[in-house]
Design a protein around this motif. Sequence first.
Motif, PDB file in Angstrom:
ATOM      1  N   VAL A 141       0.831  -1.204   0.000  1.00 36.81           N
ATOM      2  CA  VAL A 141       0.000   0.000   0.000  1.00 36.81           C
ATOM      3  C   VAL A 141       0.868   1.257   0.000  1.00 36.81           C
ATOM      4  CG1 VAL A 141      -1.653   1.346   1.351  1.00 36.81           C
ATOM      5  CG2 VAL A 141      -2.000  -1.110   1.061  1.00 36.81           C
ATOM      6  N   ALA A 144       3.555   1.254  -3.529  1.00 33.59           N
ATOM      7  CA  ALA A 144       3.073   0.705  -4.804  1.00 33.59           C
ATOM      8  C   ALA A 144       3.759   1.355  -6.008  1.00 33.59           C
ATOM      9  CB  ALA A 144       1.564   0.871  -4.900  1.00 33.59           C
ATOM     10  N   ARG A 163      -2.892   2.257  -8.228  1.00 33.53           N
ATOM     11  CA  ARG A 163      -3.987   1.912  -7.312  1.00 33.53           C
ATOM     12  C   ARG A 163      -4.375   0.438  -7.457  1.00 33.53           C
ATOM     13  NH1 ARG A 163      -5.987   6.087  -4.586  1.00 33.53           N
ATOM     14  NH2 ARG A 163      -5.647   8.209  -5.378  1.00 33.53           N
ATOM     15  N   GLN A 166      -1.884  -1.249  -5.310  1.00 39.25           N
ATOM     16  CA  GLN A 166      -2.210  -1.087  -3.893  1.00 39.25           C
ATOM     17  C   GLN A 166      -3.294  -2.056  -3.445  1.00 39.25           C
ATOM     18  OE1 GLN A 166      -3.113   3.178  -3.797  1.00 39.25           O
ATOM     19  NE2 GLN A 166      -1.313   3.521  -2.513  1.00 39.25           N
ATOM     20  N   TRP A 167      -4.348  -2.148  -4.233  1.00 44.25           N
ATOM     21  CA  TRP A 167      -5.444  -3.046  -3.866  1.00 44.25           C
ATOM     22  C   TRP A 167      -4.984  -4.506  -3.847  1.00 44.25           C
ATOM     23  CZ3 TRP A 167     -10.193  -2.827  -1.891  1.00 44.25           C
ATOM     24  CH2 TRP A 167     -10.852  -1.593  -1.850  1.00 44.25           C
ATOM     25  N   GLY A 170      -2.375  -4.985  -1.008  1.00 43.48           N
ATOM     26  CA  GLY A 170      -2.956  -4.693   0.294  1.00 43.48           C
ATOM     27  C   GLY A 170      -3.959  -5.731   0.758  1.00 43.48           C
ATOM     28  N   SER A 171      -4.587  -6.422  -0.181  1.00 39.45           N
ATOM     29  CA  SER A 171      -5.590  -7.430   0.184  1.00 39.45           C
ATOM     30  C   SER A 171      -5.041  -8.848   0.090  1.00 39.45           C
ATOM     31  CB  SER A 171      -6.815  -7.301  -0.732  1.00 39.45           C
ATOM     32  OG  SER A 171      -6.468  -7.592  -2.080  1.00 39.45           O
ATOM     33  N   GLU A 225      -8.416   0.064 -11.526  1.00 40.66           N
ATOM     34  CA  GLU A 225      -8.632  -0.110 -10.091  1.00 40.66           C
ATOM     35  C   GLU A 225      -9.875  -0.959  -9.833  1.00 40.66           C
ATOM     36  OE1 GLU A 225      -9.100   2.603  -6.011  1.00 40.66           O
ATOM     37  OE2 GLU A 225      -9.163   3.540  -7.991  1.00 40.66           O
TER      38      GLU A 225
END
Length: 478
Positions: A141, A144, A163, A166-167, A170-171, A225
């Motif tokens: 996150v 990135a 982004r 990041q997603w 991050g997940s 995204e």
Amino acid sequence: MQLEPVAQRSSDDAKTGPASLWTELRQAIRGSDADYTRIPLRRAVFLLAVPMVLELVLESTFAVVDIYFVAKLGPSAVATVGLTESFLFLLYAVAMGLAMGVTAIVARRIGEGRRDEAAVTAVQAILVAVLVSVPPAVFGVVYAQDLLRLMGADAWSLEHGYRYTQWMLGSNAVIMLLFVINAIFRGAGDAAIAMRVLWLANGLNILLCPLLIYGLGPIPALGIEGAAIATTIGRGAGVAYQLWMLLRGGKHIRVLASQLVWRGALLWHILRTSLGGIGQMIIAMTSWIFLMRILASIGNEAVAGATIAIRILMFVLMPAWGMSNAAATLVGQSLGANAADRAEAAVWQIGWYNMAYLVAVSVVFFVFPQALVGFFTDDAQVIAIGAEWLRILSYSLFVYGWWMVAVQAFNGAGDTLTPTRINVVFFWAIQIPLAWLLALHLGWQHSGVFWATFVSETAVGLFTLWLFSRGGWKTAKV
């Protein structure tokens, strides 16, 4: 050794005649309580392989559907996905390595008739998955854009694509849990539950991807995204279903409230058993990162073409991986039941099935490579590059099918260190230097990367199969 009570044995054992193919198919999809160490081997392979193949068919379907929608955003969007997946592959490596160790331990306990121990192992495996997912989530996150820049991303990716990165990073907890909990079900023999999990997760992904990427009515168009958000929602739903089924109970494993405890010694045993699997996957995945970095230095079209070709390859390999996963379960459970000859016979039988399937795929790759890649993009250069790799792949897929089964035999037995050592030699010592030499030093460009992959993966397949035939894996302890 603790024996399984007669009352728990499969009702299938009492059958006096062969069931129809349709009956067997329905039972495989619904889930069978058969004792896979006792029923006829061909039937055991069928009951385990059918749901494992169907499970991964939908996973591979999502992979190509996802890239189909993203490709409409342009080569830079596809390149962003490919570069992000280079880092995701490291997380997949950890998740798949953990899954290998968990499958081996759970299968061995089930084969020994120690289902309570298998359930306790499942709880500790989930705790491990959660713990290892936190650091990469935070790092992904925060950094990135830096990670994409490190991989040679273009301006569009750095401004708009980060982004997505990041997603996805991050997940990563849902990725870890999805892999590990499905490994629990597979090791126990509840392959039908693992199948339903991925059907749910990827079905949601397929529905949400176009909605969130392009927008509809009040739903805004989120672009690339949106693809990441759709994936996170789908996989999150799959994990929720996994946890519910573990507590509710499958045909072979159920976690009780009293088993939701911390067992440090068992947790460490899972980690120690999984280290070889994590190592072998990290070696293979980092090799892929180096290859993608070489392709990125050649151009976005090379990355995009390779990314589409790999998605197509993933699509066709998933059924073969499903059959290979069945081999891992049968090897683990058979060794637990002191039936090493049955374990070996299962591997050879599944290996022939894999080879026959991938020979047919090779013919399609050789004859229709441009049409396959052209389904995802109309960029002529991207099509030419992706088609070239598919045709090169067609020369060695049948060997790759044998490699998949042989590796899963080692992993199912709990001998994850042997494939790790093999990967060090063939991926790090051969594939990466050869790709650099051919692509950049000799000027073969993307073709050099593709031929280096062909040479290294054909060689590793033949060597691993030879090593399996020597039988040392039969003495592994977990």
